[in-house]
Design a protein around this motif. Structure first.
Motif, PDB file in Angstrom:
ATOM      1  N   UNK A   1       0.828  -1.198   0.000  1.00 55.74           N
ATOM      2  CA  UNK A   1       0.000   0.000   0.000  1.00 55.74           C
ATOM      3  C   UNK A   1       0.865   1.251   0.000  1.00 55.74           C
ATOM      4  N   UNK A   2       1.989   1.185   0.701  1.00 57.53           N
ATOM      5  CA  UNK A   2       2.923   2.309   0.696  1.00 57.53           C
ATOM      6  C   UNK A   2       3.451   2.553  -0.711  1.00 57.53           C
ATOM      7  N   UNK A   3       3.739   1.481  -1.438  1.00 58.18           N
ATOM      8  CA  UNK A   3       4.204   1.606  -2.817  1.00 58.18           C
ATOM      9  C   UNK A   3       3.096   2.153  -3.723  1.00 58.18           C
ATOM     10  N   UNK A   4       1.851   1.705  -3.523  1.00 61.19           N
ATOM     11  CA  UNK A   4       0.733   2.229  -4.306  1.00 61.19           C
ATOM     12  C   UNK A   4       0.527   3.717  -4.051  1.00 61.19           C
ATOM     13  N   UNK A   5       0.629   4.135  -2.793  1.00 62.53           N
ATOM     14  CA  UNK A   5       0.484   5.557  -2.467  1.00 62.53           C
ATOM     15  C   UNK A   5       1.594   6.380  -3.120  1.00 62.53           C
ATOM     16  N   UNK A   6       2.806   5.849  -3.118  1.00 67.99           N
ATOM     17  CA  UNK A   6       3.922   6.551  -3.736  1.00 67.99           C
ATOM     18  C   UNK A   6       3.695   6.705  -5.238  1.00 67.99           C
ATOM     19  N   UNK A   7       3.256   5.642  -5.891  1.00 74.40           N
ATOM     20  CA  UNK A   7       3.001   5.714  -7.321  1.00 74.40           C
ATOM     21  C   UNK A   7       1.852   6.670  -7.636  1.00 74.40           C
ATOM     22  N   UNK A   8       0.842   6.717  -6.763  1.00 71.19           N
ATOM     23  CA  UNK A   8      -0.271   7.636  -6.969  1.00 71.19           C
ATOM     24  C   UNK A   8       0.183   9.085  -6.853  1.00 71.19           C
ATOM     25  N   UNK A   9       1.055   9.389  -5.874  1.00 70.30           N
ATOM     26  CA  UNK A   9       1.548  10.759  -5.754  1.00 70.30           C
ATOM     27  C   UNK A   9       2.446  11.129  -6.933  1.00 70.30           C
ATOM     28  N   UNK A  10       3.253  10.187  -7.423  1.00 69.73           N
ATOM     29  CA  UNK A  10       4.049  10.464  -8.614  1.00 69.73           C
ATOM     30  C   UNK A  10       3.160  10.775  -9.810  1.00 69.73           C
TER      31      UNK A  10
ATOM     32  N   UNK B   1       0.035  11.949  -9.727  1.00 66.89           N
ATOM     33  CA  UNK B   1      -0.673  13.213  -9.553  1.00 66.89           C
ATOM     34  C   UNK B   1       0.268  14.410  -9.726  1.00 66.89           C
ATOM     35  N   UNK B   2       1.522  14.271  -9.318  1.00 67.33           N
ATOM     36  CA  UNK B   2       2.476  15.362  -9.537  1.00 67.33           C
ATOM     37  C   UNK B   2       2.762  15.538 -11.017  1.00 67.33           C
ATOM     38  N   UNK B   3       2.776  14.470 -11.765  1.00 67.56           N
ATOM     39  CA  UNK B   3       3.068  14.555 -13.184  1.00 67.56           C
ATOM     40  C   UNK B   3       1.890  15.128 -13.971  1.00 67.56           C
ATOM     41  N   UNK B   4       0.671  14.798 -13.589  1.00 68.48           N
ATOM     42  CA  UNK B   4      -0.499  15.248 -14.344  1.00 68.48           C
ATOM     43  C   UNK B   4      -0.949  16.642 -13.938  1.00 68.48           C
ATOM     44  N   UNK B   5      -0.478  17.198 -12.835  1.00 64.79           N
ATOM     45  CA  UNK B   5      -0.913  18.516 -12.389  1.00 64.79           C
ATOM     46  C   UNK B   5      -0.012  19.644 -12.889  1.00 64.79           C
ATOM     47  N   UNK B   6       0.802  19.403 -13.864  1.00 60.63           N
ATOM     48  CA  UNK B   6       1.699  20.443 -14.369  1.00 60.63           C
ATOM     49  C   UNK B   6       0.974  21.408 -15.236  1.00 60.63           C
TER      50      UNK B   6
END
Length: 91
Positions: free
Chosen positions: A75-84, A86-91
């Protein structure tokens, strides 16, 4: 040198079964991480308390901050991938 009948095997079927088993195990672990993201803390066994070294005193477990729960590594890995993502798509 000719191969003997006992040693000549078809490894494609065994490789396919191994790949299928690993895929099923991975998907089931990801489903468990999504449905049940928390597990009991290993240090305090889910109680949220740690016994003092001397005497009968108890303190709050520092690993789980007294909640008795921790995020699964998956789950920690899934959360990390989700934040990556969201950071990439919010540019």
């Amino acid at each position: 040198m000719p191969t003997l009948a006992a040693t000549a095997t078809d490894n494609a079927a065994a490789t396919g079964l191994l790949f299928l088993a690993l895929t099923v195990l991975t998907l089931s672990y990801l489903a468990a991480c999504w449905l049940w993201p928390f597990v009991a803390c290993r240090r305090c066994s889910g109680t949220g308390k740690r016994r003092a070294l001397i005497g009968r005193a108890f303190g709050i477990c520092r690993r789980c901050d007294g909640t008795g729960r921790q995020l699964r590594p998956g789950r920690r890995a899934l959360n990390y991938l989700r934040t990556l993502h969201s950071k990439d798509t919010n540019r």
